[in-house]
Design an enzyme around this catalytic site. Structure first.
Site, short mmCIF file in Angstrom:
data_model
loop_
_atom_site.label_atom_id
_atom_site.label_comp_id
_atom_site.label_asym_id
_atom_site.label_seq_id
_atom_site.Cartn_x
_atom_site.Cartn_y
_atom_site.Cartn_z
CD GLN A 23 -6.64 -3.09 -6.51
OE1 GLN A 23 -7.05 -4.24 -6.68
NE2 GLN A 23 -5.94 -2.76 -5.44
N GLY A 56 3.80 -0.69 -8.44
CA GLY A 56 2.79 0.10 -9.14
C GLY A 56 3.01 1.59 -8.91
CB CYS A 73 -2.39 3.36 1.11
SG CYS A 73 -1.99 2.18 -0.15
N1 PLP Z 1 -2.67 1.82 -7.71
C1 PLP Z 1 -3.70 1.17 -7.14
C2 PLP Z 1 -5.05 1.33 -7.72
C3 PLP Z 1 -3.48 0.35 -6.03
O1 PLP Z 1 -4.51 -0.29 -5.47
C4 PLP Z 1 -2.16 0.24 -5.51
C5 PLP Z 1 -1.90 -0.58 -4.31
O2 PLP Z 1 -2.71 -0.66 -3.41
C6 PLP Z 1 -1.14 0.93 -6.16
C7 PLP Z 1 -1.42 1.72 -7.25
C8 PLP Z 1 0.28 0.84 -5.67
O3 PLP Z 1 0.87 -0.36 -6.02
P1 PLP Z 1 2.21 -0.84 -5.26
O4 PLP Z 1 1.77 -1.32 -3.92
O5 PLP Z 1 2.77 -1.93 -6.11
O6 PLP Z 1 3.10 0.35 -5.20
#
Ligand code: PLP
Length: 377
Positions: free
Chosen positions: A179, A69, A323
């Site tokens: 999400q 993402g 994160c």
């Molecule tokens: N965007 C949102 C809203 C997320 O919750 C996350 C992951 O927690 C991401 C982006 C990032 O996705 P990825 O872990 O696949 O990089």
């Protein structure tokens, strides 16, 4: 172990792991190779792309696989700024986006862009009017997430898209739907966004695979990763076929009986709210309507202590977004919560597998924390 952190990542069903294993061991060809293994891999990848595209409500040609993402968000921001480089260098986004969007915007600022960060109200919500009022003739990009990963608030992306057509039809719209995909109903073809970012590991797929929808208003989207020209020349790097197979299988499984699964998650969330209300002083954070995310705080009880105590009892929840690992998040800061509330925010998030017994155990552990620890703030 009781797992209540589905917004951080999700368990991978055996059928998904099996699909990946089969690709790794039997269908391991490189889709760019000319012989049978390669042709087979190419055909399979086309099929997996169609599965994900169908669930997103778009054409397969509009869907590009990425590594996550985060990559999708970064690509969308860069591609929008590139397309609109003659229009202007202004971005409108929210202060509560995932870091993937916020950091992409921060980099753009270093390159001379101007970014307007919109703050939601105390309930965590944001109106389309608020977003549209910030759009200017030189706004190259509006980036507003579909579902906030900490509050579960659903932002009015379709309304923003409709309003943008009148306010500035050249402005491109990106939505981070990491999400939102298969959690709230929408279809790419009617949403009106130009870019939509997805990630497999939030819906039962493997980590390390995402996708970006690129709508037809985006002309020749500039690749983030130039190279061998895979993904129709737009995202180079040999296709991660096993990950893509896992993504498609997860989508297939999740989409099967989706309405029932979403109803179940919404019921679980309602049950959790009812049970948690029994804990003295506990407050809910934000008024998110997404079925899988619930944020709360026990004012005075630092979130990291709560998370650690529950972890010791075998219950996995998170202090805001995974994160941040202990740092106060941008979402908590943006909501303007009282200090004691902000320092105690924890997130419970649910999946189709979550049961009322899981919730009962979490409530009991939270109550135990409340009754046996001293408030520290
Ligand atoms: N965007 C949102 C809203 C997320 O919750 C996350 C992951 O927690 C991401 C982006 C990032 O996705 P990825 O872990 O696949 O990089």
């Amino acid at each position: 172990m009781i797992y209540l952190d589905h917004a951080a990542t999700t368990p991978v069903p055996k059928a998904v792991a099996d699909a990946m294993y089969q690709v790794l061991t039997e269908q391991f060809g490189n889709p760019s190779s000319q012989y049978t293994y390669g042709q087979q891999a190419k055909k399979l990848t086309d099929g997996w792309r169609k599965t994900v595209a169908d669930a997103l409500g778009c054409e397969a040609r509009q869907l590009f696989f990425t590594s996550c993402g985060t990559e999708s968000d970064n690509w969308a921001v860069r591609a929008a700024l590139w397309q609109n480089r003659h229009l202007g260098r202004h971005i409108v986004t929210t202060a509560v986006e995932h870091s993937a969007v916020l950091q992409a915007c921060a980099w753009a600022e270093k390159d001379g862009c101007e970014v307007t960060y919109l703050t939601p109200d105390h309930s965590g919500n944001l109106t389309a009017e608020q977003v549209l009022a910030a759009v200017r003739p030189d706004t190259a990009l509006v980036s507003v997430m579909m579902v906030n990963n900490e509050t579960g608030c659903v932002f009015p992306v379709a309304e923003i898209a409709a309003g943008l057509k009148k306010k500035n039809e050249k402005t491109l719209l990106h939505t981070d739907a990491v999400q939102g995909f298969l959690k709230v109903p929408f279809a790419a073809r009617t949403l009106g966004a130009d870019f939509i970012a997805l990630s497999a590991h939030k819906i039962g797929g493997p980590k390390g695979i995402g996708a970006l929808y690129v709508g037809d208003r985006v002309r020749n989207p500039r690749p983030l990763l130039p190279g061998g020209g895979q993904e129709n020349g737009l995202r180079s790097g040999t296709e991660a076929t096993a990950q893509i197979a896992g993504f498609a299988k997860a989508v297939e499984l999740r989409a099967d009986g989706l309405e029932e699964k979403l109803r179940h998650m919404a019921d679980i969330k309602a049950y959790a709210k009812m049970r948690l209300a029994e804990i003295p002083d506990l407050v809910f954070v934000g008024e998110g309507t997404a079925p899988h995310i619930l944020s709360l705080s026990m004012p005075g009880y630092p979130s990291q202590n709560v998370v650690n105590d529950l972890a010791a009892a075998g219950i996995c929840i998170s202090a805001g977004s995974a994160c941040h690992r202990g740092k106060a998040s941008q979402v908590t800061a943006a909501l303007g919560l009282p200090k004691k509330v902000a320092a105690g925010v924890v997130r419970l998030s649910f999946g189709p597998e979550t049961t009322e017994a899981d919730i009962d155990a979490a409530c009991a552990a939270l109550k135990n924390h409340h009754d046996t620890r001293f408030p520290q703030l």
